[in-house]
Design a protein around this motif. Structure first.
Motif, PDB file in Angstrom:
ATOM      1  N   ALA A   1       0.837  -1.208   0.000  1.00  0.00           N
ATOM      2  CA  ALA A   1       0.000   0.000   0.000  1.00  0.00           C
ATOM      3  C   ALA A   1       0.874   1.261   0.000  1.00  0.00           C
ATOM      4  CB  ALA A   1      -0.922   0.008   1.203  1.00  0.00           C
ATOM      5  N   ALA A   2       0.618   2.118  -0.975  1.00  0.00           N
ATOM      6  CA  ALA A   2       1.295   3.420  -1.067  1.00  0.00           C
ATOM      7  C   ALA A   2       0.353   4.370  -1.786  1.00  0.00           C
ATOM      8  CB  ALA A   2       2.622   3.294  -1.811  1.00  0.00           C
ATOM      9  N   PRO A   3      -0.783   4.701  -1.150  1.00  0.00           N
ATOM     10  CA  PRO A   3      -1.830   5.469  -1.835  1.00  0.00           C
ATOM     11  C   PRO A   3      -1.367   6.822  -2.365  1.00  0.00           C
ATOM     12  CG  PRO A   3      -2.314   5.214   0.516  1.00  0.00           C
ATOM     13  CD  PRO A   3      -1.144   4.344   0.215  1.00  0.00           C
ATOM     14  N   LYS A   4      -0.363   7.438  -1.734  1.00  0.00           N
ATOM     15  CA  LYS A   4       0.103   8.744  -2.206  1.00  0.00           C
ATOM     16  C   LYS A   4       0.850   8.653  -3.536  1.00  0.00           C
ATOM     17  CE  LYS A   4       0.420  10.884   2.344  1.00  0.00           C
ATOM     18  NZ  LYS A   4       1.309  11.489   3.352  1.00  0.00           N
ATOM     19  N   PHE A   5       1.349   7.452  -3.861  1.00  0.00           N
ATOM     20  CA  PHE A   5       2.115   7.284  -5.098  1.00  0.00           C
ATOM     21  C   PHE A   5       1.279   7.642  -6.324  1.00  0.00           C
ATOM     22  CE2 PHE A   5       3.540   4.559  -8.657  1.00  0.00           C
ATOM     23  CZ  PHE A   5       4.797   5.113  -8.839  1.00  0.00           C
TER      24      PHE A   5
END
Length: 199
Positions: free
Chosen positions: A28-32
């Motif tokens: 999970a890396a939603p800001k990417f």
């Protein structure tokens, strides 16, 4: 479709299902998705991207229409757009048939929508990722048309798939199934409508 491809695709899909829980928890890396690179990769799964690129190929090939006929001027551009559209369309069809919801609906667990609930709507369904189907369809076709660019094509397609997983929008298996559909679509169109390869 070769037996080797089918076996590889089956193994990839099984492995992706086994890794779905791990990927949901650790990738999970939603800001990417909101970074420039994230947007660049995700737009590979946006069909209008390939309509513009397909149009550019038609314009590039247009001067050669006399030698190869008018159909030759449209062939490469139409193959790219067709592979993108069919790859994404097949992913949407699989969504309706499988009916597995996106990861957030079950906090990383598989949840399936009942047939009585919006039977023909793909909203909220994740298996398979239409962005990934579009990206792999178009970029696999470009890899066939321009073999020397193959590593770049598949890196962009895989990047698009990755953006969907790290954003939490899809399971790893959603994008894996869509990648297989996109590649298979490109291969089938390539064999049905062979064209000149630019090495």
């Amino acid at each position: 479709m070769s037996k080797r491809f089918l076996l590889g695709a089956l193994l990839a899909i099984v492995l992706a299902h086994l890794l779905d829980g791990w990927a949901y928890a650790h990738l999970a890396a939603p800001k990417f998705a909101n970074t420039d690179l994230g947007r660049l990769l995700r737009v590979q799964g946006f069909l209008p991207t390939w309509i513009f690129l397909g149009s550019a190929l038609v314009l590039y090939d247009w001067p050669h229409r006399i030698a190869g006929g008018t159909a030759a001027a449209f062939r490469r551009g139409l193959l790219v757009v067709g592979a993108a559209a069919l790859g994404g369309g097949l992913a949407e069809l699989v969504k309706i048939l499988v009916r597995r919801q996106r990861p957030a609906a079950g906090a990383g667990e598989y949840l399936f929508r009942a047939w009585s609930d919006r039977p023909f709507s793909t909203s909220g369904l994740g298996m398979a990722s239409s962005h990934t189907g579009v990206a792999f369809g178009a970029l696999a076709m470009l890899a066939l048309l321009f073999p020397r660019a193959r590593p770049v094509c598949f890196a962009l397609a895989a990047g698009c798939a990755l953006t969907r997983v790290v954003a939490g929008a899809h399971f790893l298996s959603d994008v894996t199934v869509a990648a297989v559909l996109g590649i298979a679509t490109a291969a089938l169109l390539w064999h049905r409508f062979p064209t000149t390869v630019t090495s």
